[in-house]
Design an enzyme around this catalytic site. Structure first.
Site, PDB file in Angstrom:
ATOM      1  CG  ASP A 146      -0.042  -0.114   2.514  1.00 49.19           C
ATOM      2  OD1 ASP A 146       0.190  -1.262   2.959  1.00 49.19           O
ATOM      3  OD2 ASP A 146       0.456   0.901   3.033  1.00 49.19           O
ATOM      4  CG  ASP A 173       1.568   4.940   5.694  1.00 49.38           C
ATOM      5  OD1 ASP A 173       0.921   4.109   6.346  1.00 49.38           O
ATOM      6  OD2 ASP A 173       2.129   5.914   6.221  1.00 49.38           O
TER       7      ASP A 173
END
Ligand SMILES: CSC[C@H]1O[C@H](OP(=O)(O)O)[C@H](O)[C@@H]1O
Ligand SMILES: Nc1ncnc2[nH]cnc12
Length: 294
Positions: free
Chosen positions: A212, A214
């Site tokens: 991801d 973040d």
């Protein structure tokens, strides 16, 4: 041959990695530790003939959060099991626009922002200070890189992993601060694991899988567990292929670690033998037995 060892490869599996496929002679076995309970039993077996010991960091079923893991027991149990080098496989968020989800990073530095964990085997009764200037073993990094290349992964060699306490993900201000510090990826587990591996004189390296962005990226949603798990599953085959490729590369009998990971305690002990606490010495038998026996 005097200094030749038969490597035993320790694999610490992070989020999404709770078992190792294709292991020959596999057996889950409890390994006790004077430092408490490891996250789970250890899985012993062979990959391509090479001895492997696997530990799911959060336990099978992902029962334990990062702050509750007994990192000392995990590393001590690995050492007692005969492990000579540890490869950590970890899910991370990206702090770098050039490292999107699905990329792998062969981390070479850490910034340790954890604050609620026991970080050393050495305590009152035996003081030691090891160097973690270079916390990752370059020999393991080389093997991980060659395996990533052979498997055809999108990977980057080198990168700084910011270790946060968690379990909540970062605020946007924190995420931006870590980016300003030049960090590339973020996770919650590789410290104190890497520091303890160094104290235990075990070579250590991390293969981080980006799941991801973040929460800093203006064009991507904030990280959620759901998103992390989806990317992990999408990449599971590649992670498995990486493990199957890297282990045989590390299995040949070898001499001492050129970087000195296996001699980290050589000049680290400060407390003279007559001042050492016998109870602590007994607990240190596995991780520091080599130097305490001198
Ligand atoms: C499930 S998302 C957060 C969780 O994932 C990472 O775990 P690991 O390093 O063991 O792969 C991260 O550090 C958090 O513990
Ligand atoms: N964004 C993130 N922050 C902390 N740990 C993570 N593990 C996976 N993604 C993460």
């Amino acid at each position: 041959m005097g200094d030749t060892i038969e490597p035993v490869i320790g694999l610490i599996g992070g989020s999404g990695l709770y078992d190792i496929d294709g292991l020959e002679e596999r057996e889950w076995r409890k390994v006790g530790s004077p430092w408490g309970e490891p996250s789970d039993e250890l899985l012993f077996g062979r990959l391509g003939g090479v001895r492997v010991v696997f530990l799911p960091r959060h336990g099978r079923g992902h029962r334990m959060p990062p702050s509750a893991l007994n990192y000392r027991a995990n590393i001590d149990a690995m050492k007692r099991a005969g492990v000579t080098e540890i490869l950590s496989i970890s899910a991370v968020g990206s702090l770098n626009g050039d490292l999107p989800p699905g990329h792998f990073v062969i981390v070479d530095q850490f910034i340790d922002r954890t604050f609620a964990r026991a970080k050393s085997f050495f305590e009152t009764g035996c003081v030691a200070h090891v160097s973690v200037a270079h916390p990752v073993c370059p020999r393991l990094g080389d093997a991980a890189e060659e395996a990533a290349r052979q498997v055809g992964l999108k990977y980057r060699r080198g990168g700084t992993y910011l270790v946060m306490e968690g379990p909540q993900f970062s605020t946007k201000a924190e995420s931006e601060l870590y980016r300003a510090w030049g960090c590339d990826v973020i996770g919650m587990t590789n410290m104190p694991e890497a520091k303890l591996a160094r104290e235990a004189e075990l070579c250590y390296a991390t293969i981080a899988m980006v799941t991801d962005f973040d929460c800093w990226h203006p064009e991507h949603d904030h990280v959620t567990v759901d998103a992390v798990v989806k990317v992990m599953h999408a990449n599971a085959d590649r992670a498995r292929a990486l493990v199957k490729t890297v282990v045989p590369m590390l299995g040949a009998p070898r001499g001492p670690c050129p970087a000195g990971c296996d001699r980290a305690l050589e000049y680290a002990l400060v407390t003279p033998p007559e001042q050492r606490d016998p109870a602590l010495m007994a607990k240190l038998d596995a991780v520091a037995g080599r130097v305490l026996a001198k």
